[in-house]
Design a protein around this motif. Structure first.
Motif, PDB file in Angstrom:
ATOM      1  N   GLN A 274      -5.738  -2.140 -13.632  1.00 51.37           N
ATOM      2  CA  GLN A 274      -5.764  -0.677 -13.594  1.00 51.37           C
ATOM      3  C   GLN A 274      -4.724  -0.153 -12.589  1.00 51.37           C
ATOM      4  O   GLN A 274      -4.037  -0.939 -11.944  1.00 51.37           O
ATOM      5  CB  GLN A 274      -7.176  -0.187 -13.252  1.00 51.37           C
ATOM      6  N   ASN A 275      -4.596   1.155 -12.478  1.00 51.95           N
ATOM      7  CA  ASN A 275      -3.576   1.757 -11.607  1.00 51.95           C
ATOM      8  C   ASN A 275      -4.174   2.150 -10.261  1.00 51.95           C
ATOM      9  O   ASN A 275      -5.153   2.888 -10.216  1.00 51.95           O
ATOM     10  CB  ASN A 275      -2.988   2.998 -12.277  1.00 51.95           C
ATOM     11  N   PHE A 276      -3.567   1.663  -9.191  1.00 52.16           N
ATOM     12  CA  PHE A 276      -4.055   1.957  -7.848  1.00 52.16           C
ATOM     13  C   PHE A 276      -2.953   2.573  -7.005  1.00 52.16           C
ATOM     14  O   PHE A 276      -1.780   2.215  -7.146  1.00 52.16           O
ATOM     15  CB  PHE A 276      -4.557   0.678  -7.170  1.00 52.16           C
ATOM     16  N   VAL A 277      -3.368   3.498  -6.131  1.00 54.05           N
ATOM     17  CA  VAL A 277      -2.464   4.040  -5.120  1.00 54.05           C
ATOM     18  C   VAL A 277      -3.012   3.617  -3.768  1.00 54.05           C
ATOM     19  O   VAL A 277      -4.227   3.730  -3.526  1.00 54.05           O
ATOM     20  CB  VAL A 277      -2.377   5.576  -5.214  1.00 54.05           C
ATOM     21  N   SER A 278      -2.145   3.113  -2.896  1.00 53.75           N
ATOM     22  CA  SER A 278      -2.571   2.771  -1.535  1.00 53.75           C
ATOM     23  C   SER A 278      -2.237   3.936  -0.615  1.00 53.75           C
ATOM     24  O   SER A 278      -1.272   4.669  -0.856  1.00 53.75           O
ATOM     25  CB  SER A 278      -1.891   1.488  -1.069  1.00 53.75           C
ATOM     26  N   ILE A 279      -3.053   4.114   0.423  1.00 53.05           N
ATOM     27  CA  ILE A 279      -2.800   5.222   1.361  1.00 53.05           C
ATOM     28  C   ILE A 279      -1.908   4.764   2.526  1.00 53.05           C
ATOM     29  O   ILE A 279      -1.560   5.559   3.384  1.00 53.05           O
ATOM     30  CB  ILE A 279      -4.117   5.858   1.866  1.00 53.05           C
ATOM     31  N   SER A 280      -1.549   3.489   2.516  1.00 47.74           N
ATOM     32  CA  SER A 280      -0.498   2.952   3.392  1.00 47.74           C
ATOM     33  C   SER A 280      -0.109   1.613   2.787  1.00 47.74           C
ATOM     34  O   SER A 280      -0.879   1.036   2.011  1.00 47.74           O
ATOM     35  CB  SER A 280      -1.008   2.757   4.829  1.00 47.74           C
ATOM     36  N   ASN A 281       1.062   1.129   3.114  1.00 49.55           N
ATOM     37  CA  ASN A 281       1.455  -0.183   2.582  1.00 49.55           C
ATOM     38  C   ASN A 281       0.566  -1.274   3.144  1.00 49.55           C
ATOM     39  O   ASN A 281       0.229  -2.237   2.463  1.00 49.55           O
ATOM     40  CB  ASN A 281       2.921  -0.463   2.910  1.00 49.55           C
ATOM     41  N   SER A 282       0.153  -1.095   4.407  1.00 53.86           N
ATOM     42  CA  SER A 282      -0.661  -2.131   5.044  1.00 53.86           C
ATOM     43  C   SER A 282      -2.042  -2.229   4.396  1.00 53.86           C
ATOM     44  O   SER A 282      -2.720  -3.237   4.526  1.00 53.86           O
ATOM     45  CB  SER A 282      -0.821  -1.852   6.536  1.00 53.86           C
ATOM     46  N   GLN A 283      -2.465  -1.159   3.699  1.00 54.74           N
ATOM     47  CA  GLN A 283      -3.781  -1.171   3.071  1.00 54.74           C
ATOM     48  C   GLN A 283      -3.805  -2.026   1.805  1.00 54.74           C
ATOM     49  O   GLN A 283      -4.862  -2.379   1.314  1.00 54.74           O
ATOM     50  CB  GLN A 283      -4.198   0.272   2.720  1.00 54.74           C
ATOM     51  N   ARG A 284      -2.641  -2.332   1.259  1.00 55.97           N
ATOM     52  CA  ARG A 284      -2.601  -2.999  -0.053  1.00 55.97           C
ATOM     53  C   ARG A 284      -3.330  -4.335  -0.048  1.00 55.97           C
ATOM     54  O   ARG A 284      -3.113  -5.157   0.843  1.00 55.97           O
ATOM     55  CB  ARG A 284      -1.151  -3.192  -0.499  1.00 55.97           C
TER      56      ARG A 284
ATOM     57  N   ASP B  15      -4.025  -9.744  -1.993  1.00 46.38           N
ATOM     58  CA  ASP B  15      -4.850 -10.926  -2.279  1.00 46.38           C
ATOM     59  C   ASP B  15      -5.682 -10.738  -3.548  1.00 46.38           C
ATOM     60  O   ASP B  15      -6.020 -11.700  -4.231  1.00 46.38           O
ATOM     61  CB  ASP B  15      -5.769 -11.236  -1.096  1.00 46.38           C
ATOM     62  N   LEU B  16      -6.018  -9.490  -3.883  1.00 48.38           N
ATOM     63  CA  LEU B  16      -6.803  -9.227  -5.095  1.00 48.38           C
ATOM     64  C   LEU B  16      -5.897  -9.026  -6.308  1.00 48.38           C
ATOM     65  O   LEU B  16      -6.381  -8.901  -7.434  1.00 48.38           O
ATOM     66  CB  LEU B  16      -7.683  -7.978  -4.906  1.00 48.38           C
ATOM     67  N   GLY B  17      -4.579  -8.953  -6.075  1.00 47.31           N
ATOM     68  CA  GLY B  17      -3.639  -8.791  -7.188  1.00 47.31           C
ATOM     69  C   GLY B  17      -3.682  -7.415  -7.831  1.00 47.31           C
ATOM     70  O   GLY B  17      -3.308  -7.251  -8.995  1.00 47.31           O
ATOM     71  N   LEU B  18      -4.137  -6.409  -7.078  1.00 55.23           N
ATOM     72  CA  LEU B  18      -4.249  -5.062  -7.651  1.00 55.23           C
ATOM     73  C   LEU B  18      -2.874  -4.517  -8.045  1.00 55.23           C
ATOM     74  O   LEU B  18      -1.893  -4.720  -7.346  1.00 55.23           O
ATOM     75  CB  LEU B  18      -4.912  -4.101  -6.654  1.00 55.23           C
ATOM     76  N   ASN B  19      -2.850  -3.797  -9.162  1.00 53.09           N
ATOM     77  CA  ASN B  19      -1.623  -3.205  -9.685  1.00 53.09           C
ATOM     78  C   ASN B  19      -1.356  -1.855  -9.016  1.00 53.09           C
ATOM     79  O   ASN B  19      -1.819  -0.823  -9.472  1.00 53.09           O
ATOM     80  CB  ASN B  19      -1.783  -3.021 -11.209  1.00 53.09           C
ATOM     81  N   TYR B  20      -0.592  -1.879  -7.905  1.00 54.79           N
ATOM     82  CA  TYR B  20      -0.288  -0.638  -7.187  1.00 54.79           C
ATOM     83  C   TYR B  20       0.883   0.080  -7.858  1.00 54.79           C
ATOM     84  O   TYR B  20       1.906  -0.538  -8.131  1.00 54.79           O
ATOM     85  CB  TYR B  20       0.039  -0.928  -5.725  1.00 54.79           C
ATOM     86  N   VAL B  21       0.676   1.371  -8.096  1.00 51.87           N
ATOM     87  CA  VAL B  21       1.747   2.158  -8.705  1.00 51.87           C
ATOM     88  C   VAL B  21       2.432   3.048  -7.668  1.00 51.87           C
ATOM     89  O   VAL B  21       3.356   3.782  -8.013  1.00 51.87           O
ATOM     90  CB  VAL B  21       1.211   3.009  -9.887  1.00 51.87           C
ATOM     91  N   GLY B  22       2.019   2.973  -6.426  1.00 53.91           N
ATOM     92  CA  GLY B  22       2.657   3.755  -5.372  1.00 53.91           C
ATOM     93  C   GLY B  22       1.844   3.758  -4.098  1.00 53.91           C
ATOM     94  O   GLY B  22       0.693   3.331  -4.086  1.00 53.91           O
ATOM     95  N   THR B  23       2.494   4.186  -3.007  1.00 53.20           N
ATOM     96  CA  THR B  23       1.778   4.477  -1.760  1.00 53.20           C
ATOM     97  C   THR B  23       1.939   5.967  -1.508  1.00 53.20           C
ATOM     98  O   THR B  23       3.060   6.481  -1.561  1.00 53.20           O
ATOM     99  CB  THR B  23       2.365   3.689  -0.579  1.00 53.20           C
ATOM    100  N   VAL B  24       0.834   6.652  -1.314  1.00 53.85           N
ATOM    101  CA  VAL B  24       0.899   8.080  -0.976  1.00 53.85           C
ATOM    102  C   VAL B  24       0.075   8.277   0.294  1.00 53.85           C
ATOM    103  O   VAL B  24      -1.137   8.044   0.291  1.00 53.85           O
ATOM    104  CB  VAL B  24       0.355   8.963  -2.129  1.00 53.85           C
ATOM    105  N   TYR B  25       0.765   8.675   1.366  1.00 56.78           N
ATOM    106  CA  TYR B  25       0.078   8.860   2.648  1.00 56.78           C
ATOM    107  C   TYR B  25      -0.815  10.094   2.604  1.00 56.78           C
ATOM    108  O   TYR B  25      -0.480  11.079   1.944  1.00 56.78           O
ATOM    109  CB  TYR B  25       1.108   8.999   3.773  1.00 56.78           C
ATOM    110  N   ASN B  26      -1.933  10.030   3.313  1.00 56.31           N
ATOM    111  CA  ASN B  26      -2.809  11.194   3.420  1.00 56.31           C
ATOM    112  C   ASN B  26      -2.068  12.317   4.140  1.00 56.31           C
ATOM    113  O   ASN B  26      -1.438  12.080   5.169  1.00 56.31           O
ATOM    114  CB  ASN B  26      -4.073  10.835   4.210  1.00 56.31           C
ATOM    115  N   GLY B  27      -2.157  13.513   3.587  1.00 58.81           N
ATOM    116  CA  GLY B  27      -1.414  14.628   4.164  1.00 58.81           C
ATOM    117  C   GLY B  27      -2.314  15.633   4.866  1.00 58.81           C
ATOM    118  O   GLY B  27      -3.455  15.833   4.476  1.00 58.81           O
TER     119      GLY B  27
END
Lengths: 361, 361
Positions: free
Chosen positions: A133-143, A146-158
């Motif tokens: 599925q499609n995931f967005v991380s709120i920081s690169n370090s959060q990715r 290890d779970l192989g999640l399909n990240y489509v971007g990092t968007v920081y909390n604003g």
């Protein structure tokens, strides 16, 4: 775009006090509406929003005091309503973690998940099952690579710059500050150590969760003297902006990989540099030597306090406005949605094409 | 037919002791396999079945001692697997209540729900939201007409006659018996009252749930004398068949609308008539004056004990074999599945037809 935002039902949107996820959802939703999108917010009925609100519970389920089992049923009712009308959206954005994953599999519309917290071991299994599925991380370090999640971007909390006053100078007499939950992960005990070793005053604020009562009582409270080390209890937004903005520096001596250091961006937008242990998102949020200091331990934090005069407070604010404002977050998610919709259109095109070929044969 | 059976993950299928739902699922699943159907069972990995087993948890989640939140995640993982492969089935039969409802909305395959228990007020809302789905009641008295649920049939829970020994005569000295949870709803205190007023011996068995500890300690335990009133603790299947079969009558002085009185059919299949307060499913299970007595209160139960000699024990067994056997249950559900599949085929036919008309225009 016709966008559905799906919020947790634990707090209303925005939350009256604590509730990081609901706060981000509120800023994102209203920001998207202001950009001209047609947004529907799935949240509690007592939420305040510019979007079309579809209520999933009469009010904040935390305030209502529901059990975990009851909470689940409200979650299911919310998903039920979403399924009934999912074809009315171009994209669905989930902020509700585990519950959304199996449902997203059943949707024809592109879906994306922002995980705002930490996953426990059983929830990790469900995520691994749905890593496609499609995931967005709120920081690169959060990715969670290890779970192989399909990240489509990092968007920081604003955050909204207009709601934080810029303080070009700290107040006199000067002090350091600490904001955050009184838990070992956030390091309030280390903030006290830094203050004591440097001889600076420290003003601390933050809630004490039930799970942290013993830690607070044994590791923090005995060191509060009401003179050098002051604890102000929980602070509301206005107090936070005032106390942070007047500080010389905000201490974030983290002992965990914090997914996104909201306090760091809040401090910098007030003009106050951040001295942090370089854990989790800290290296992505702080420009070392420009908007604060990234330290490897308490010793380095102590040394950094002595160098705090090197930091230009205007640079701190500009850095957040440019990179961690609500506007930047809205733009970041807009780009993610466009990418997902474009991919879907392309997939459907391929599908139509291959069907046409089969038809021709 | 290709049939998916979706069981709760609380107990394995069949359960080692308590677990009415899992027992019914076990009998139904194996019965359908024996009738030649291709059956897939979604249940815990330690389940024993003739069907193709798709494990949703390593073992019984009750035994594993998971929290309600963890339980929910296992439920979601099970639903996730089902969604991934739902097109492999002709019909999906859910035994998991609330969690299945929103998912069933997302399935293309016909789905049906058997509700085995009682709905709490919040779960009722979710059911009302999904009243258009297909429901099977386990007795007519269980039907929630107030919620407007779309019932497609009543299928009584079935037991396997071969696993219960027929006792043409009660043992000597004679006694009454009571089987069931030691809770006010089941009426163990009233069973004792009936025994004391008639002077008969009473043998009782059943578990004491945490919620019922105070009731048992104050209303039941003080009346157990180990002579006239005997409490045997929890009984396994063999003990149950033996103690019930040798009794003159089984007492079911219910104070609630029991959805299906399994103990009543178990008693009658052993040849032992049932004296019940006519609540819930009792009037559908007991033939008054033929296989037991339906009473309006304890007074009538006391009177019925005196008339127990009028009952032919062979009639009791025959009645259950004919109407409440696993074979009857399997036939009942087969008919429900066929009805749902036929309706779906008809709907798709209409759809194709209307598309063809549109195409022709």
């Amino acid at each position: 775009m016709r966008i559905a935002q799906v919020a947790p039902l634990w707090e209303c949107v925005p939350p009256p006090a604590y509730g990081g996820t609901e706060l981000v959802v509120s800023r994102l939703t209203d920001g998207l509406v202001k950009c001209g999108h047609e947004v529907t917010l799935f949240a509690t009925a007592d939420s305040q929003t510019l979007a079309n609100l579809i209520p999933g519970a009469p009010s904040s389920l935390r305030v209502a005091g529901v059990t975990p089992s009851e909470y689940q049923v409200y979650d299911l009712m919310q998903m039920n309503r979403l399924i009934e009308q999912s074809d009315q959206y171009d994209v669905i954005h989930f902020h509700v973690d585990a519950i959304a994953l199996p449902f997203a599999n059943a949707m024809k519309v592109p879906c994306v998940h922002t995980v705002h917290g930490i996953l426990n071991p059983i929830v990790e299994k469900l995520f691994a099952q749905n890593k496609h599925q499609n995931f967005v991380s709120i920081s690169n370090s959060q990715r969670r690579t290890d779970l192989g999640l399909n990240y489509v971007g990092t968007v920081y909390n604003g955050i909204d710059p207009e709601t934080y006053v810029f303080h070009p100078q700290p107040s006199d007499p000067p002090y350091l500050t600490f904001f955050g939950r009184m838990s070992p992960e956030k390091g309030p005990h280390l903030a006290i150590e830094i203050a004591k070793r440097t001889g600076w005053h420290l003003r601390m604020a933050g809630k004490v969760d039930r799970a942290d009562k013993e830690f607070f009582a044994t590791q923090v409270e005995p060191l509060i003297d009401g003179e050098q080390i002051v604890y102000l209890g929980e602070a509301n937004h206005a107090q936070k902006s005032e106390i942070m903005g007047n500080a010389v520096a905000t201490l974030c001596p983290l002992t965990w990989r914090e997914p996104f250091g909201l306090v760091m961006t809040e401090s910098m937008i007030c003009g106050t540099p951040v001295i942090a242990i370089a854990q989790g998102s800290a290296p992505e949020l702080i420009l070392h030597g420009k908007t604060g200091f990234l330290c490897k331990d308490v010793d380095e934090c102590v040394a950094a306090v002595g160098r705090i005069g090197e930091i230009d407070r205007r640079t701190c604010r500009d850095h957040v406005v440019q990179n961690f404002s609500a506007a930047a977050m809205v733009q970041g998610y807009e780009a993610v949605y466009q990418q997902l919709i474009a991919r879907k259109v392309q997939q459907n095109g391929h599908l139509r094409q291959s069907r046409a070929i089969v038809g021709a044969v």
